[in-house]
Design a protein around this motif. Structure first.
Motif, PDB file in Angstrom:
ATOM      1  N   LEU A 157       0.852  -1.182   0.000  1.00 53.05           N
ATOM      2  CA  LEU A 157       0.000   0.000   0.000  1.00 53.05           C
ATOM      3  C   LEU A 157       0.891   1.235   0.000  1.00 53.05           C
ATOM      4  N   ARG A 158       0.343   2.335  -0.478  1.00 50.01           N
ATOM      5  CA  ARG A 158       1.114   3.568  -0.497  1.00 50.01           C
ATOM      6  C   ARG A 158       1.326   4.076   0.919  1.00 50.01           C
ATOM      7  N   LEU A 159       2.551   4.525   1.159  1.00 48.14           N
ATOM      8  CA  LEU A 159       2.902   5.038   2.484  1.00 48.14           C
ATOM      9  C   LEU A 159       2.063   6.254   2.833  1.00 48.14           C
ATOM     10  N   GLU A 160       1.794   7.109   1.857  1.00 54.45           N
ATOM     11  CA  GLU A 160       1.013   8.318   2.113  1.00 54.45           C
ATOM     12  C   GLU A 160      -0.412   7.972   2.517  1.00 54.45           C
ATOM     13  N   HIS A 161      -0.997   6.944   1.921  1.00 54.76           N
ATOM     14  CA  HIS A 161      -2.357   6.537   2.284  1.00 54.76           C
ATOM     15  C   HIS A 161      -2.399   5.931   3.689  1.00 54.76           C
ATOM     16  N   ILE A 162      -1.375   5.170   4.030  1.00 51.98           N
ATOM     17  CA  ILE A 162      -1.313   4.618   5.392  1.00 51.98           C
ATOM     18  C   ILE A 162      -1.153   5.737   6.407  1.00 51.98           C
ATOM     19  N   ARG A 163      -0.398   6.765   6.044  1.00 48.39           N
ATOM     20  CA  ARG A 163      -0.212   7.892   6.956  1.00 48.39           C
ATOM     21  C   ARG A 163      -1.539   8.604   7.213  1.00 48.39           C
ATOM     22  N   LEU A 164      -2.395   8.699   6.190  1.00 45.52           N
ATOM     23  CA  LEU A 164      -3.706   9.328   6.380  1.00 45.52           C
ATOM     24  C   LEU A 164      -4.588   8.525   7.325  1.00 45.52           C
ATOM     25  N   ALA A 165      -4.433   7.207   7.310  1.00 44.32           N
ATOM     26  CA  ALA A 165      -5.230   6.342   8.187  1.00 44.32           C
ATOM     27  C   ALA A 165      -4.486   5.959   9.460  1.00 44.32           C
ATOM     28  N   ARG A 166      -3.385   6.657   9.758  1.00 44.86           N
ATOM     29  CA  ARG A 166      -2.555   6.301  10.900  1.00 44.86           C
ATOM     30  C   ARG A 166      -3.316   6.368  12.219  1.00 44.86           C
ATOM     31  N   ALA A 167      -4.065   7.453  12.446  1.00 45.78           N
ATOM     32  CA  ALA A 167      -4.781   7.600  13.716  1.00 45.78           C
ATOM     33  C   ALA A 167      -5.874   6.547  13.854  1.00 45.78           C
ATOM     34  N   ASP A 168      -6.534   6.201  12.760  1.00 44.91           N
ATOM     35  CA  ASP A 168      -7.587   5.182  12.836  1.00 44.91           C
ATOM     36  C   ASP A 168      -7.022   3.811  13.169  1.00 44.91           C
ATOM     37  N   LEU A 169      -5.860   3.493  12.637  1.00 43.80           N
ATOM     38  CA  LEU A 169      -5.238   2.194  12.881  1.00 43.80           C
ATOM     39  C   LEU A 169      -4.452   2.147  14.181  1.00 43.80           C
ATOM     40  N   GLY A 170      -4.345   3.269  14.887  1.00 44.56           N
ATOM     41  CA  GLY A 170      -3.615   3.288  16.144  1.00 44.56           C
ATOM     42  C   GLY A 170      -2.115   3.142  15.959  1.00 44.56           C
ATOM     43  N   LEU A 171      -1.563   3.706  14.890  1.00 43.50           N
ATOM     44  CA  LEU A 171      -0.123   3.644  14.643  1.00 43.50           C
ATOM     45  C   LEU A 171       0.550   4.885  15.211  1.00 43.50           C
ATOM     46  N   PRO A 172       1.769   4.767  15.710  1.00 39.80           N
ATOM     47  CA  PRO A 172       2.485   5.957  16.209  1.00 39.80           C
ATOM     48  C   PRO A 172       2.804   6.905  15.064  1.00 39.80           C
ATOM     49  N   GLU A 173       3.105   8.131  15.416  1.00 40.45           N
ATOM     50  CA  GLU A 173       3.366   9.141  14.395  1.00 40.45           C
ATOM     51  C   GLU A 173       4.599   8.816  13.572  1.00 40.45           C
TER      52      GLU A 173
END
Length: 437
Positions: free
Chosen positions: A154-170
């Motif tokens: 998956l694109r890194l930029e798209h994962i970054r947009l969903a970071r808060a929803d997935l509970g990933l650190p900044e």
């Protein structure tokens, strides 16, 4: 009148009713269904509207040196970067004094704003929850990538947009992706014209590794253990909870029952080598798309995300183009709320994970974020006493919390708080109570 029309006019009216009834005996779920509102989810999104505004203002405040800035400066930045209307940020600060502390700067003699100790503590709890559950974040990110079969990237930029929803650190790119080379691979474009934002995160796939078990399959396993042989019909079924007021006709119920019994491929299974031209294969793929969105929402921290973020992964996960129409077709599994952003934002909830607006199985990250909602819901009329306590003992450019005291120990008398003499009217040099409504 022609003989054919004469014969048609002599037919009884029951013939037409029977014809209409026969036409409605469809065994497929209708594609266009009217959205039925569920107030438990819509009320939650009304609170989330305040949360989004608070998070934007918190980001501006914390980005300023010293953790405070003039209220006028904050209003300018909020209008420039987050499209706040004039004076909207100022009124929002005053309505929520348990999150934002407005005070007069001792040197500049202008109104400044900073976060209250409770708000800072909430941010600290959320940060601690994210850092202490890195193994769970690795698990969620890997499963999320495995949903994008067969490439598993998956694109890194798209994962970054969903970071808060997935509970990933900044800093998930460093703390999760690069720190686990046996699980993830970061693919960067090469060449002089390559764009840095076109990076991909790929799951290192092991052919001998079995397919992960989806969340809905675990729910069915619990159903088997509870009901035994009576749960045979739930082999391919999804938990369904229709919203209040949703009209369920006889033939619609039959169509849902047949759809529940339809086999489908797992969202983690690679179906690129299958022949998908038959009608049976297309139906299985449609149900597989439901399973993919179900698994996506199950991996999120709060069991919800925006439809716009789901659309970012539509091609990678094999989801249909008309995503909103597809989700409305399964209102018993998902709920779309348009509250909170003037209908411009569509939030998709996983129905089975909620009950009366609360998650059935909360986690530490969700509980930490819930504290901010609770602070925003506290009435500003109750803030006078709390802000007096938190503003006393202020030193240099900050303020410190004093030990909790009894009301009579601190004021000596209740009249000193509510309308006594002017010297004990509940205002002090460290608190601008005139700005609390």
């Amino acid at each position: 009148m022609p003989p054919f029309l004469t014969w048609l006019a002599r037919l009884p009216s029951s013939f037409y009713r029977a014809g209409v009834r026969h036409k409605s005996q469809s065994t497929s779920i209708p594609k266009k269904l009217q959205r039925v509102r569920d107030h438990s989810f819509d009320d939650l999104m009304e609170v989330e509207k305040k949360v989004r505004r608070a998070l934007k203002l918190q980001e501006l405040i914390l980005s300023h040196p010293g953790g405070s800035l003039p209220v006028s400066r904050l209003d300018t930045l909020a209008r420039r970067h987050h499209r706040f209307s004039p004076q909207e940020s100022s009124s929002f600060l005053l309505r929520h004094p348990h999150v934002f502390h407005v005070f007069e700067h001792p040197v500049q003699r202008v109104l400044h704003v900073r976060l209250t100790p409770r708000a800072l503590n909430q941010l600290r709890l959320e940060s601690d929850a994210l850092s202490s559950h890195l193994s769970a974040a690795v698990f969620r990110l890997r499963r999320f990538l495995l949903l994008a079969a067969p490439s598993y990237r998956l694109r890194l930029e798209h994962i970054r947009l969903a970071r808060a929803d997935l509970g990933l650190p900044e800093d998930f790119e460093q703390s999760l992706v690069l720190s686990h080379p046996t699980l993830f691979r970061l693919l960067s474009p090469s060449g002089p014209d390559a764009e840095p934002r076109l990076k991909f995160v790929e799951a290192v796939h092991n052919p001998d590794e079995p397919f992960p078990i989806a969340a809905v399959e675990l729910a069915r396993e619990r159903e088997y253990r509870a009901r035994g042989s009576d749960a045979e019909d739930a082999r391919f079924a999804f938990p369904i909870q229709f919203p209040p007021g949703f009209k369920i006709g006889k033939y619609y119920r039959i169509a849902v029952w047949k759809w529940q019994r339809l086999p489908y491929w797992s969202p983690y299974e690679d179906v690129s080598s299958y022949d998908l031209r038959s009608l049976e294969a297309q139906r299985r793929m449609e149900k597989r798309a439901v399973a993919s969105i179900h698994e996506f929402l199950s991996l999120t921290v709060e069991k919800r995300t925006t439809m716009e973020r789901i659309a970012h992964f539509r091609q990678a996960m094999g989801l249909p183009k008309k995503l909103k129409e597809f989700l409305l077709q399964h209102q018993g599994i998902f709920y779309i709320s348009t509250r909170g952003n003037q209908g411009k934002l569509h939030t998709v909830f996983l129905r089975e994970a909620y009950r009366k607006g609360e998650i059935l199985e909360p986690n530490d990250v969700y509980l930490a974020r819930k504290r901010l909602r609770e602070l925003l819901l506290i009435s500003s009329k109750k803030a006078n006493f709390d802000r007096m306590l938190t503003s006393l003992g202020r030193q240099d450019d900050g303020f410190q919390c004093v030990p909790a005291l009894n009301r009579k120990e601190f004021f000596g008398d209740e009249d000193a708080i509510y309308g006594g003499d002017e010297e004990g009217s509940g205002s002090d040099s460290g608190v601008e109570n005139q700005f609390i409504e």
